[in-house]
Design a protein around this motif. Structure first.
Motif, PDB file in Angstrom:
ATOM      1  N   HIS C  46      -9.991   9.450  10.789  1.00 58.54           N
ATOM      2  CA  HIS C  46      -9.693   8.016   9.497  1.00 58.54           C
ATOM      3  C   HIS C  46      -9.691   8.308   8.617  1.00 58.54           C
ATOM      4  O   HIS C  46      -9.391   8.164   7.845  1.00 58.54           O
ATOM      5  N   VAL C  47     -10.625   9.485   8.200  1.00 60.96           N
ATOM      6  CA  VAL C  47     -11.164   9.954   6.649  1.00 60.96           C
ATOM      7  C   VAL C  47      -8.858  10.698   6.473  1.00 60.96           C
ATOM      8  O   VAL C  47      -8.624  10.165   5.354  1.00 60.96           O
ATOM      9  N   PRO C  48      -8.388  11.403   6.909  1.00 61.68           N
ATOM     10  CA  PRO C  48      -7.305  12.016   6.897  1.00 61.68           C
ATOM     11  C   PRO C  48      -6.279  10.791   6.711  1.00 61.68           C
ATOM     12  O   PRO C  48      -5.514  10.794   5.872  1.00 61.68           O
ATOM     13  N   ILE C  49      -5.992   9.909   7.753  1.00 59.42           N
ATOM     14  CA  ILE C  49      -5.733   8.526   7.231  1.00 59.42           C
ATOM     15  C   ILE C  49      -5.624   8.213   6.269  1.00 59.42           C
ATOM     16  O   ILE C  49      -4.935   7.352   5.435  1.00 59.42           O
ATOM     17  N   ALA C  50      -6.410   7.491   5.562  1.00 58.44           N
ATOM     18  CA  ALA C  50      -7.319   7.263   4.494  1.00 58.44           C
ATOM     19  C   ALA C  50      -6.956   7.776   3.442  1.00 58.44           C
ATOM     20  O   ALA C  50      -6.125   7.370   2.089  1.00 58.44           O
ATOM     21  N   LEU C  87       1.809   2.744   3.930  1.00 61.47           N
ATOM     22  CA  LEU C  87       1.405   1.471   4.187  1.00 61.47           C
ATOM     23  C   LEU C  87       1.419   0.740   5.927  1.00 61.47           C
ATOM     24  O   LEU C  87       0.350   1.205   6.256  1.00 61.47           O
ATOM     25  N   THR C  88       2.490   2.050   6.537  1.00 60.86           N
ATOM     26  CA  THR C  88       1.850   2.558   7.371  1.00 60.86           C
ATOM     27  C   THR C  88       0.383   3.348   7.829  1.00 60.86           C
ATOM     28  O   THR C  88      -0.089   2.302   9.210  1.00 60.86           O
ATOM     29  N   PHE C  89      -0.020   4.085   6.630  1.00 60.32           N
ATOM     30  CA  PHE C  89      -1.160   4.864   7.373  1.00 60.32           C
ATOM     31  C   PHE C  89      -2.470   3.886   6.523  1.00 60.32           C
ATOM     32  O   PHE C  89      -2.982   4.070   7.161  1.00 60.32           O
ATOM     33  N   GLY C  90      -1.564   2.698   5.931  1.00 60.87           N
ATOM     34  CA  GLY C  90      -3.098   1.994   5.408  1.00 60.87           C
ATOM     35  C   GLY C  90      -2.972   0.915   6.252  1.00 60.87           C
ATOM     36  O   GLY C  90      -4.705   0.718   6.676  1.00 60.87           O
ATOM     37  N   ALA C  91      -2.041   1.062   6.809  1.00 59.03           N
ATOM     38  CA  ALA C  91      -2.643  -0.249   8.048  1.00 59.03           C
ATOM     39  C   ALA C  91      -3.517   0.353   9.197  1.00 59.03           C
ATOM     40  O   ALA C  91      -4.783  -0.381   9.944  1.00 59.03           O
ATOM     41  N   MET C  92      -3.024   2.043   9.285  1.00 60.41           N
ATOM     42  CA  MET C  92      -3.981   2.598  10.411  1.00 60.41           C
ATOM     43  C   MET C  92      -5.913   2.881   9.758  1.00 60.41           C
ATOM     44  O   MET C  92      -5.669   2.443  10.908  1.00 60.41           O
ATOM     45  N   MET C  93      -5.009   3.427   8.887  1.00 61.52           N
ATOM     46  CA  MET C  93      -6.405   2.977   7.707  1.00 61.52           C
ATOM     47  C   MET C  93      -7.797   1.782   8.018  1.00 61.52           C
ATOM     48  O   MET C  93      -8.832   1.873   8.559  1.00 61.52           O
ATOM     49  N   LEU C  94      -6.820   1.003   7.630  1.00 60.22           N
ATOM     50  CA  LEU C  94      -8.126  -0.835   8.484  1.00 60.22           C
ATOM     51  C   LEU C  94      -8.153  -0.899   9.761  1.00 60.22           C
ATOM     52  O   LEU C  94      -9.144  -0.843   9.595  1.00 60.22           O
ATOM     53  N   LEU C  95      -6.646  -0.774  10.937  1.00 56.83           N
ATOM     54  CA  LEU C  95      -7.262  -0.310  11.978  1.00 56.83           C
ATOM     55  C   LEU C  95      -8.445   0.091  12.982  1.00 56.83           C
ATOM     56  O   LEU C  95      -9.350   0.416  13.053  1.00 56.83           O
ATOM     57  N   ALA C 118      -9.514  -1.076  -0.004  1.00 59.97           N
ATOM     58  CA  ALA C 118      -8.189  -0.918   0.260  1.00 59.97           C
ATOM     59  C   ALA C 118      -7.358  -2.275   0.711  1.00 59.97           C
ATOM     60  O   ALA C 118      -6.279  -2.144   0.583  1.00 59.97           O
ATOM     61  N   LEU C 119      -8.607  -3.210   2.010  1.00 65.05           N
ATOM     62  CA  LEU C 119      -7.439  -4.159   1.618  1.00 65.05           C
ATOM     63  C   LEU C 119      -6.812  -4.666   0.496  1.00 65.05           C
ATOM     64  O   LEU C 119      -5.435  -5.356   0.373  1.00 65.05           O
ATOM     65  N   ILE C 120      -7.156  -4.611  -0.375  1.00 66.08           N
ATOM     66  CA  ILE C 120      -7.159  -5.297  -1.867  1.00 66.08           C
ATOM     67  C   ILE C 120      -5.047  -4.715  -1.781  1.00 66.08           C
ATOM     68  O   ILE C 120      -4.411  -5.181  -2.009  1.00 66.08           O
ATOM     69  N   LEU C 121      -5.390  -3.493  -2.206  1.00 65.34           N
ATOM     70  CA  LEU C 121      -4.226  -2.614  -2.344  1.00 65.34           C
ATOM     71  C   LEU C 121      -3.026  -2.449  -0.965  1.00 65.34           C
ATOM     72  O   LEU C 121      -2.622  -3.137  -1.178  1.00 65.34           O
TER      73      LEU C 121
END
Lengths: 240, 179, 234, 224
Positions: C46-50, C87-95, C118-121
């Protein structure tokens, strides 16, 4: 600034694209000061885009453009202070009267003696009786005239007109010709497009024929080179 | 249909194979560890805390969701991971801090805050803030994270490869047309 | 034309190798954390993806500024590429964050500052990419997109500050996973996290450059189409 | 300097004159906001406790969504008559156009707030008529118009601008919305300036930053 006196607009390799559509391919052009230049070409040849580029409404993708020796990108406000434009759309607020529209333009142009100036300009284009009418209620031709009045109000040294005769009656066209002649006699520059080619060639000092965003003919003596221009224009028209 | 694999696709498939295998091996081993140990897990609320005169913990009574009460004893190695009301987590073992452990458990008793006890033969090995489900279900969450992540990555990279091929084809076509 | 097969791309090989190492460390080498159990291993993912998604946003804003300054197409291409990968990384971070939050916090989502930010960005960058696909083609689109990129990055610290202030006013019942993550793992956690971050950064770079190449091909096609549709008189 | 202010005022005044004649923007904002408030009065139970809890959120969500609609209108009319081009041809720098349009939008949003907030006070039975509320409304309206003018100008050439503008606008103004909602919450619970100080400071910082940045960056977006 020595060239200021001779060259009004200088374009070098000017390119403008809208995605896969090329509006201007590579325009090299010098428009001298103190004359009338007409841009000819079929629809989509790039006439209007070129006028919009000169009016600084459209940014070029590459190339160089100087107006009165000033570089376009760097000295925008000072170039625009000496430019007047009446383009395809009348660019007027329909819910304001003619006077209010002109008054608004005069105040963003920071002009003095606004009331007299507006009346004088309206007289020149023949709309002095319609000053209190809402623009929305005016015919297309009258709106064109108001637009022209706005363009010449600050007596710019460069006047850009996109098909100014369209929608005008015979008498109004004469008035337009007088305004253009007045500009020429004051050593100011007029660049215009026209769809009445014969009339255009009568009043023009220079003619430019465009096709597919390229300059295919540039003539400094349209009266004697008339047939060549007509041929080039016809060849462009035939391709449509 | 062209069934030949492109280079990037092969690379990505290898990559996926390695990661999925490693994930699967780990999860399998973890499950077997969980099964092999004698430990079982009980979640519920604290109903009684018994201490000696020094405030040291002796016994703990926990009521599970069906209302059945189970009593646990402690060993010095018993681990604690408990949160206070503000959510700060306190981590220690019984040997280190016996009286604080009693205080924390009493706090949980007053707040009816649920806990999870891992125990074997009536002796608690760890007492932590209530966990959702069991170790095996947690592994499910772990697997879900890895699976969604890799599937998303994989889909995106595949999509890119596909797109690049289509574009390449289009470029060749247009170039031919230009000649 | 590129004759080297795609799987020999040194970046892909390197990131695969590193990802293998990272996975070994995550699953086999590092001991299980006592409080959260096996689920804590999501942290190393999670942390590296974020981090990757933040890196994406940083690259978007930096290349947007460079585009506005230099007007060079390559910066625009870099901005789109990293926006999409980010954005792909962001989606995975949220998931991954949500799937982790469920067993550990008992909820899928909470109004915590980092999550809100994170969600707003994420939404800002969705808007960035949507804008690019809706706007008529031309350089105006690129300039405006660059403006959005800059605005998004400028807004980020304010959003974080506001979200922080917000969550102080509405205290959540739980704290972030990072608060109890270092409970029983000290240096091992650091090593694994570093390795994993490194691997994901390389993967990010690989994906951005792959996307960049596609973007360049798209631009080539536009140029070719322009040349073919109406043959110019040169 | 006075010249600059006169130009900005000329643009804003022109918007006001047009607005008084056809009432497009203010009606759009007010109508939409009032509708949202009215729907909430029967969608949720508005006992005193509830009203205090959810009222501020409902109010600002209504104003934010309505503001987007109004901002869309404000620029769309300028594009339909292609009068934006007349502004662009004029020898004024782009930041003045931005400031003039923002000032106009600020006045519209303020007008809408003057109508919407009393209605809110009546429907939700809350006391909001205090100086603090004036401050909150001011900073919010400034921020909305600062960001909204920029984004409305950006999305004006998109066919789906009714969708695009909220997508761009709402995430960016989230901090401002949080500030407005939180300060209003303090206010309806009888809070003091001190309690909402940090939120108001945040909102002011947001306003200043976005006015400066938008004015600087605006020159990049108008020409095609």
């Amino acid at each position: 600034m020595t060239q200021t006196n001779t060259i009004a607009i200088k374009a070098e390799a000017v390119v403008k694209n809208y995605g896969a559509k090329a509006a201007l391919r590579s325009i090299d052009l010098e428009i001298p000061t103190g004359g009338v230049t007409i841009l000819l070409g079929s629809n989509g040849a790039g006439k209007s885009t070129l006028l919009r580029v000169f009016a600084m409404l459209t940014r070029i993708d590459s190339g160089n453009l100087t107006i009165h020796g000033l570089e376009m990108m760097k000295e925008g406000p000072s170039i625009r202070a000496n430019t007047g434009a009446a383009l395809h759309a009348p660019m007027l607020y329909g819910d304001m009267s003619v006077r209010e529209n002109l008054m608004f333009s005069a105040s963003i142009l920071r002009l003095p003696r606004k009331d007299t100036l507006i009346y004088e300009t309206a007289e020149k284009v023949g709309i002095q009786d319609r000053l209190e009418d809402r623009v929305r209620s005016l015919s297309h031709g009258l709106q064109k005239k108001v637009s022209l009045a706005r363009a010449i109000m600050h007596e710019p040294s460069l006047l850009l007109l996109d098909e100014p005769e369209s929608g005008l009656d015979g008498r109004s066209v004469n008035q337009l010709d007088q305004i253009i002649a007045g500009y020429r006699s004051h050593n100011r520059t007029v660049v215009m497009t026209t769809h009445i080619i014969e009339h255009g060639l009568e009043i023009a000092d220079h003619a430019v024929v465009l096709q597919h965003g390229n300059v295919i003919l540039m003539s400094n003596d349209p009266i004697t080179e008339r047939s060549a221009i007509m041929n080039a224009y016809a060849s462009v028209g035939a391709k449509l | 249909m062209n069934t030949k694999l492109t280079g990037a696709k092969t690379g990505i498939i290898l990559f996926m194979a390695i990661t999925t295998t490693l994930t699967a091996i780990f999860i399998a081993s973890e499950v077997s560890i969980a099964k092999a140990s004698e430990e079982s897990i009980l979640s519920g609320i604290v109903v009684g805390v018994e201490t000696d005169s020094n405030g040291k913990l002796i016994r703990l009574a926990v009521s599970d969701s069906s209302g059945q009460i189970t009593t646990f004893e402690f060993s010095p190695k018993t681990q604690f991971g408990l949160e206070n009301q503000a959510g700060d987590r306190w981590i220690s073992s019984l040997a280190e801090n016996p009286s604080e452990a009693a205080r924390r458990l009493n706090d949980h008793r007053k707040r009816f805050a649920p806990i999870t006890v891992s125990h074997a033969n009536g002796i608690a090995s760890s007492i932590v803030e209530r966990q959702e489900g069991k170790l095996e279900t947690n592994l499910g969450y772990l697997f879900a994270v890895f699976a969604t992540t890799w599937i998303l990555f994989f889909a995106y990279v595949l999509y890119m490869g596909q797109k690049q091929r289509v574009l390449q084809y289009e470029i060749t076509r247009l170039k031919n047309q230009l000649e | 034309m590129n004759k080297v097969p795609g799987y020999l791309d040194p970046l892909l090989i390197l990131s695969t190798a590193l990802m293998g190492c990272a996975l070994y460390l995550i699953f086999i080498w590092v001991p299980t954390e006592t409080n959260q159990g096996a689920i804590q291993r999501i942290l190393y993912f999670h942390v590296p993806i974020a981090w990757g998604s933040m890196l994406g946003i940083f690259v978007v804003s930096a290349s947007s500024i460079l585009y506005l300054w230099k007007k060079d197409q390559k910066w625009d291409r870099l901005a789109v590429s990293s926006a999409e990968v980010g954005l792909t990384f962001g989606a995975m971070m949220l998931l991954s964050g949500m799937i982790w939050a469920r067993p550990v916090w008992g909820v899928w989502w909470t109004g915590e500052a980092k999550l809100t930010t994170a969600l707003i960005l994420f939404f800002i960058y969705v808007a960035y990419l949507m804008f690019r696909s809706y706007f008529p083609p031309g350089t105006q689109r690129q300039r405006i997109a660059a403006v959005i990129g800059v605005i998004g990055a400028l807004d980020a610290p304010i959003i974080y500050f506001a979200a922080n202030l917000w969550s102080q006013a509405h205290p959540p019942l739980i704290t972030g996973p990072a608060a109890d993550a270092d409970s029983t793992l000290g240096s091992e956690l650091g090593i694994v996290l570093l390795m994993s971050t490194f691997a994901f950064t390389l993967l990010f770079v690989y994906m951005v450059q792959a996307r960049y190449k596609i973007r360049r091909s798209e631009d080539d096609i536009v140029d070719l189409k322009r040349a073919t549709t109406t043959p110019g008189v040169s | 300097m006075t010249d600059t202010i006169l130009v900005i005022w000329a643009i804003a005044r022109k918007d006001l004159v047009l607005e008084i004649r056809n009432k497009d923007v203010v009606v759009a904002i007010t109508g939409f906001a009032l509708l949202v408030l009215a729907i909430f009065t029967f969608a949720v139970d508005l006992s005193q406790m509830n009203a205090k809890l959810i009222g501020p959120g409902v109010l600002w969500a209504a104003i934010a969504f309505a503001g987007v609609t109004g901002l869309n209108r404000a620029f769309a009319s300028e594009i339909e008559s292609s009068t934006l081009e007349a502004l662009l041809i004029a020898p004024i720098s782009r930041d003045l156009i931005y400031l003039g349009k923002s000032l106009g939008n600020f006045l519209f949003i303020t007008t809408a707030q003057i109508i919407v907030i009393p209605t809110f006070a009546v429907l939700f039975n809350l006391i909001v008529f205090r100086w603090e509320m004036v401050a909150i409304c001011m900073v919010t309206a400034i921020g909305f118009s600062a960001v909204g003018t920029l984004f409305a100008a950006m999305s004006v050439r998109i066919r789906a601008r009714e969708v695009m503008l909220p997508l761009l606008f709402l995430p960016v103004v989230t901090p401002l919305l949080m500030a407005a909602v939180e300060s209003t919450s303090y206010l309806v619970n009888g809070g003091t300036w001190g309690e909402m100080a940090s939120w108001l400071q945040l909102a002011i910082a947001f306003d200043v930053l976005f006015i400066v940045i938008s004015a600087l960056i605006f020159q990049n977006i108008l020409e095609d």
